[in-house]
Design a protein around this motif. Sequence first.
Motif, PDB file in Angstrom:
ATOM      1  N   GLN A 275      -8.923   2.333   5.129  1.00 49.02           N
ATOM      2  CA  GLN A 275      -7.827   3.290   5.012  1.00 49.02           C
ATOM      3  C   GLN A 275      -6.579   2.763   5.720  1.00 49.02           C
ATOM      4  N   SER A 277      -2.599   3.669   6.860  1.00 42.92           N
ATOM      5  CA  SER A 277      -1.732   4.820   7.093  1.00 42.92           C
ATOM      6  C   SER A 277      -0.591   4.397   8.010  1.00 42.92           C
ATOM      7  N   TRP A 354      -4.431   0.630  10.161  1.00 44.14           N
ATOM      8  CA  TRP A 354      -5.522   0.362   9.205  1.00 44.14           C
ATOM      9  C   TRP A 354      -6.833   0.613   9.916  1.00 44.14           C
ATOM     10  N   PRO A 358     -12.658   5.622   5.710  1.00 43.44           N
ATOM     11  CA  PRO A 358     -11.844   6.834   5.555  1.00 43.44           C
ATOM     12  C   PRO A 358     -12.220   7.878   6.601  1.00 43.44           C
TER      13      PRO A 358
END
Length: 371
Positions: A275, A277, A354, A358
């Motif tokens: 994930q 962000s 990162w 998730p």
Amino acid sequence: MKIGITGQSGFIGYHVSKTIKYKFEKFNLVTFHKSYFEDIALFDAFILSCDVIIHLAGVNRAGSEKEVYASNIQLNNSLKNALIRTKFKGHLIFASSTQEDSTSLYGLAKKESRVFLEQTVKELGGKFTGLIIPNVFGPFCKPNYNSFIATFCHKILNEEIPEIFEDMTVPLIYVGNLTQKIIDIIQSNKEIKLEYIEPDIEIKVSEVQILLNYFKEYYMHNNTIPFFKNLFDLQLFNTFRSYIDLNKTYPIKLNMHTDKRGFFSEILKTQTGGQFSFSTTLPNISRGNHFHTRKIERFTVLQGKAKICLRKIGSNMVHEFLLDGDKPSFVDMPIWYTHKITNIGKVQLITSFWINEPYNSKDADTYFENV
């Protein structure tokens, strides 16, 4: 429930004690220091405070094999005498080794100690569990001591070539998995006189070396999170990462590809997904003050000025790194390090994050503690 751990400052003791402290609030961890073995009053007070004692303390190296044998017998006799003096009726969990079945004097000392401690606890009316443990690996094990994986990680990261004397198949268990098995035994509240701990994997020494070299090539040289074909690979990778010298390695500057439009920087290549962000943070504001026990996480400053602080759980040493968005760089968060990022500039801070999995609110693997 009050739980005491001898050998609390050792490799396995660190993981068991910190896991209990941060993941199991219903348990109360009783403080133990090595010096208690030499102080009858403190040792007895420790035992009287415990419902469960996890006995991890032992001597792996103290000179000759005979000295190792004698030191372990002496240490375990000290525990035996203290149990008798305090009339201990709790649960003693004794960590032994698959070396019990070998011809080594260390293995013999473990077996003899297990037998006389079990008999002592039985006579006192308590519960006893003897654990026969295979080779344990994981973060923070001392190199050149009793784990070839720790030694290999240290050598490979320091541009040395580990030497394989015998390419045998070795049964291995990750320290986090062993910790969970110990906690399961405590929670079951049952007496299991002898528990053979099953290894996570049996693997040749050369296969481990190949994996570690693969990690180094992808992670250290090519800025890539490698592919993990199973959970063992991930646990071995996190073990490998724990031997990286933070102060010599971070922060790592990104390659900048500049043209009239600005610049482009590849933050991270990955073979595993995960994930990505980013966040914005106002001046003088911090984010974080938490740690993870399995996640791989990277902070990259894209705009503004930031200070990233990391502290290993159980340590007072704080590592500080200054990052500037004008010269993009990143810091990776090791597992069991609490961390935070602070905007120390005058403009809005933009940070890219990162993480290798998730977010799952039911299993966030996020534990809060101030750096």
